[in-house]
Enzyme design. Structure first.
Site, PDB file in Angstrom:
ATOM      1  CE  LYS A 171      -2.417  -1.383   3.547  1.00  0.00           C
ATOM      2  NZ  LYS A 171      -3.384  -1.450   4.658  1.00  0.00           N
ATOM      3  CG  ASP A 189      -7.329   3.337   1.802  1.00  0.00           C
ATOM      4  OD1 ASP A 189      -8.246   2.863   1.095  1.00  0.00           O
ATOM      5  OD2 ASP A 189      -7.247   4.549   2.074  1.00  0.00           O
TER       6      ASP A 189
END
Length: 347
Positions: A171, A189
């Site tokens: 991420k 996310d």
């Protein structure tokens, strides 16, 4: 604005919704088998084909692009190192809180070498308001050392290299690559994963599987902006607990329509940040000045922070800076309040 309008977008036809399916979002598991209530019109409806799914997904993205022409990374940064550190600090807190502490952090330690040579206790004290400050300080300190020792003091520009840094996972790496290096990537996310499942793009809770499934639906060049637009929508409209279905611009395309408030008037009251009732001026300014949206956001955050009670440095770790609910005085406030948060410390 017409008070009957569901939101700051053109009104959409709602008669086609019929009786809403109020199953929880987890019911939408198989991305080839969409909710019959929205995609097929009945229990015996045929599952959505891969081609139909791709077309619907891209329609959703076009609507989101029109709704959020000002979507952007909500962490403030001037170079790849600042974005990398800010993203690591955003774990379990909000972008607003991170943006409040990074100016001092980068003033004292502007590059990997300076950050590596800093006293760990000094870094901890500066980032304390973000929560989990000891673990974050160690990650920032150690990743800076590795950048100096193994990458000649420059943040690497390849995913396989970035994920070797302490505290950095896919991420964080995709955030840095997409926004600092211009390398397209999907940033999964909490907000993105939630909406991808609600939209029927994936049935997985695993961020890596979500990333792979979504990549198959969109052109590579669209991945970074898709991530921004989906996250913006998740923070403002498609909320975790109270999604504003009746004020959602993608409602006609969403298999999860009905899991939240469907009455347009009531749904509008749930909208957040620049879309919240009474903030039409801010929204109009951001739309009209999309290229300057980050500056407008920063100005709004600064004004809200000045009005909030108590100095940033006086808050204890685990207090207001440790979660989305901690932004006192910012409810329905500046655009960045929702935070890149909900990330884990090791991203």
């Amino acid at each position: 604005m017409d008070p009957r309008s569901p939101g700051p977008w053109p009104r959409v036809r709602r008669a086609e919704h019929g009786r809403a399916d109020r199953r929880p979002a987890r019911a939408v598991r198989n991305r080839a088998g969409l909710s019959a209530a929205r995609a097929g019109g009945g229990r015996g409806a045929t599952a959505e084909s891969p081609l139909a799914l791709k077309r619907r997904a891209r329609k959703i993205h076009r609507v989101l692009a029109e709704a959020y022409p000002y979507a952007h990374a909500e962490l403030d940064f001037r170079n790849p190192f600042e974005l990398l550190v800010a993203t690591v600090l955003s774990a379990q807190t909000t972008d607003v809180r991170v943006n409040q502490v990074t100016p001092e952090l980068f003033r004292k330690y502007p590059d990997p070498r300076a950050m590596h040579e800093a006293e760990l206790a000094d870094i901890e004290e500066i980032i304390r308001p973000t929560g989990f400050f000891r673990a974050k300080a160690r990650s920032v300190h150690h990743l800076s050392q590795k950048i100096v020792d193994e990458f000649d003091g420059a943040v690497p520009g390849r995913l396989e290299q970035l994920v070797t840094l302490p505290g950095v996972g896919r991420k964080t790496a995709n955030v840095v690559l997409g926004n600092a290096f211009g390398v397209p990537g999907i940033t999964v996310d909490t907000h993105f994963g939630r909406l991808a499942r609600r939209f029927g793009w994936t049935g997985s809770e695993d961020p890596i599987v979500v990333e792979r499934d979504v990549m198959e639906l969109f052109e590579r060049r669209d991945w970074t902006m898709l991530s921004h637009r989906v996250v913006f929508h998740g923070r403002r409209v498609c909320l975790s607990r109270n999604p504003a279905c009746g004020a959602c611009p993608v409602a006609p395309l969403c298999p999860s329509f009905g899991i939240g408030e469907t009455d347009p008037g009531k749904a509008r009251k749930l909208l957040r940040f620049e879309l919240a009732p009474g903030r039409e001026g801010l929204h109009a300014e951001m739309v009209a000045n999309a290229a300057s949206a980050a500056s407008i956001r920063q100005r709004t955050e600064a004004a809200a922070s000045a009005a909030a009670a108590g100095p940033v440095g006086g808050e204890p770790a685990g207090g207001p800076g440790s979660g989305p609910s901690g932004n006192r005085g910012l409810t329905n406030g500046g655009p960045g309040t929702g935070g890149t948060g909900d990330r884990e410390v090791a991203q």
